[in-house]
Enzyme design. Structure first.
Site, PDB file in Angstrom:
ATOM      1  N   GLY A  18      48.043  38.361  36.711  1.00  0.00           N
ATOM      2  CA  GLY A  18      48.965  38.346  35.588  1.00  0.00           C
ATOM      3  C   GLY A  18      50.284  37.938  35.880  1.00  0.00           C
ATOM      4  N   HIS A  44      38.242  33.262  37.574  1.00  0.00           N
ATOM      5  CA  HIS A  44      38.154  34.704  36.932  1.00  0.00           C
ATOM      6  C   HIS A  44      37.030  34.924  36.370  1.00  0.00           C
ATOM      7  CE1 HIS A  44      42.539  35.550  37.980  1.00  0.00           C
ATOM      8  NE2 HIS A  44      42.599  34.220  37.993  1.00  0.00           N
ATOM      9  N   ASP A 102      40.173  28.436  37.915  1.00  0.00           N
ATOM     10  CA  ASP A 102      40.861  29.362  37.255  1.00  0.00           C
ATOM     11  C   ASP A 102      40.331  30.154  36.276  1.00  0.00           C
ATOM     12  OD1 ASP A 102      42.941  31.310  37.443  1.00  0.00           O
ATOM     13  OD2 ASP A 102      44.348  29.755  36.681  1.00  0.00           O
ATOM     14  N   GLU A 158      53.063  30.864  41.152  1.00  0.00           N
ATOM     15  CA  GLU A 158      52.551  30.008  40.358  1.00  0.00           C
ATOM     16  C   GLU A 158      53.400  29.382  39.262  1.00  0.00           C
ATOM     17  OE1 GLU A 158      49.683  32.072  37.851  1.00  0.00           O
ATOM     18  OE2 GLU A 158      48.900  30.287  36.593  1.00  0.00           O
ATOM     19  N   HIS A 205      38.930  30.417  43.387  1.00  0.00           N
ATOM     20  CA  HIS A 205      39.873  30.929  42.437  1.00  0.00           C
ATOM     21  C   HIS A 205      39.307  30.749  41.134  1.00  0.00           C
ATOM     22  CE1 HIS A 205      44.119  32.096  41.643  1.00  0.00           C
ATOM     23  NE2 HIS A 205      43.538  32.169  40.301  1.00  0.00           N
ATOM     24  N   HIS A 231      47.944  36.348  43.806  1.00  0.00           N
ATOM     25  CA  HIS A 231      48.756  35.186  43.105  1.00  0.00           C
ATOM     26  C   HIS A 231      50.087  35.146  43.541  1.00  0.00           C
ATOM     27  CE1 HIS A 231      44.951  35.287  40.633  1.00  0.00           C
ATOM     28  NE2 HIS A 231      45.412  34.378  39.814  1.00  0.00           N
ATOM     29  N   ARG A 277      32.001  45.459  26.381  1.00  0.00           N
ATOM     30  CA  ARG A 277      31.797  47.059  26.178  1.00  0.00           C
ATOM     31  C   ARG A 277      31.093  48.006  26.899  1.00  0.00           C
ATOM     32  NH1 ARG A 277      33.225  46.799  19.720  1.00  0.00           N
ATOM     33  NH2 ARG A 277      34.879  44.838  19.865  1.00  0.00           N
TER      34      ARG A 277
HETATM   35 ZN   LIG Z   1      44.275  32.940  38.648  1.00  0.00          ZN
END
Ligand SMILES: [Zn+2]
Length: 341
Positions: free
Chosen positions: A172, A19, A280, A202, A17, A199, A73
């Site tokens: 999110g 990101h 995370d 949480e 987990h 997710h 970008r």
């Molecule tokens: Zn997460």
């Protein structure tokens, strides 16, 4: 016998987990900012960045996170980020990582989906050759962007279907973003062979986790810490062997948990719920995977043997082929045996 932090630093691990953008360290952000100097509010100087990364609260964290997303970008930025994140994971002896990637954010900002997927795939293969780490992708829906984002994330996943893609997620905020509305997208992703890793639980209660299990077919849960409030749910997770991806420091930084001492990890373990220890958004939360293992060791009152067992539990929770899982577990066993000498 080595001390615990040294033992953890050398321990072969998997990370389930974490990101993609949330792994951008000040060093990586500085490189990206330098590429776009003068066109971004993000400082390119690593020292100024340390201050920039000092979050006042969750809203500030989101603001900083989005300013880093804005730095990515073109496909070269995506490649650089991915390859550098792999380097930093490999330095922590991570052998295999399932990286949560949010293609919607990047495609939405103008990077075409095929170019995005090509960049992460090329970086994945190069990182495997350069650092000996295997990366896999979880494409996640940014829940706050609603059903159009769900539709687009599914389309990118199914149309591009990069070789490293193994799972489908949902991230999110949870409050105000009910899980069941995403069922049709998870159904299609699962029908196409992707594993379900939303997710849930949480910042909301156990009912969100039940929703994730019943409606989204969750095979693992991101966070899921509020399961500790529901004994029936903990029994369910334990019996069905559905792991929670626990990220202790993140939970404190986002105020999902008031303090580390109040973290429910011990209750979850006590109830037999399978867990993996994860980081995370490590640089943004001022942590690393190694730090999270140290935190877990303190919360659970365990030493090297218990920490090695946690590393093996994470391997068991990974979407790894059995032979690969066995290879990493054997490496953990060998490391533990050599450290005990
Ligand atoms: Zn997460």
């Amino acid at each position: 016998m080595t001390d615990l932090p040294t033992f953890i630093a050398g321990l072969p691990k998997v990370e389930l987990h974490v990101h993609h953008v949330g792994s951008a360290s000040p060093r990586i952000v500085a490189e990206l900012a330098a590429r776009h100097e003068g066109r971004s509010p993000v400082p390119a100087d690593p020292e100024a960045l340390a201050d920039y990364f000092a979050f006042r609260d969750f809203a500030h964290f989101i603001e900083v996170y989005l300013s880093v997303v804005d730095l990515i970008r073109d496909a070269d930025d995506v490649w650089l980020l991915t390859h550098e994140v792999a380097r930093e994971l490999a330095r922590q002896q991570v052998r295999y990582a399932e990286l949560t990637v949010t293609p919607y954010s990047h495609v939405h900002r103008g990077i075409p989906a095929p170019a995005f997927c090509e960049a992460i795939e090329d970086a994945r293969k190069r990182a495997e050759a350069d650092f000996g780490i295997a990366l896999r992708w979880c494409f996640d829906i940014p829940g706050e962007a609603g059903l159009p984002a769900a539709e687009q994330t599914l389309r990118i996943a199914l149309d591009e279907r990069p070789d490293g893609l193994i799972s489908f997620g949902l991230g999110g905020p949870e409050i105000g973003v009910p899980r069941p509305q995403f069922k049709p997208y998870f159904d299609q992703a699962r029908a196409a062979g992707l594993r379900s890793v939303p997710h849930a639980g949480e910042t909301t209660g156990p009912e969100t986790i039940w929703d994730a299990l019943r409606e989204l077919g969750a095979e693992r849960i991101g966070h899921g810490i509020s399961a500790a409030l529901d004994p029936e749910l903990m029994t369910h997770l334990a019996e069905r062997r559905i792991p929670l991806e626990v990220c202790p420091t993140s939970n404190v930084r986002t105020r999902a948990v008031a303090s580390l001492d109040e973290h429910p990890l011990p209750q979850l373990i006590e109830a037999g719920v399978p867990v993996s220890i994860n980081s995370d958004d490590p640089p943004m939360f001022g942590t690393t995977l190694n730090d999270e293992y140290a935190v877990a060791a303190r919360l659970l009152g365990i030493g090297p043997e218990g920490v090695a067992a946690l590393a093996r539990d994470a391997v068991a929770a990974a979407f790894l082929a059995p032979a690969e899982a066995a290879r990493i577990s054997a490496e953990i066993d060998a490391y533990q045996a050599s450290a005990a000498r």
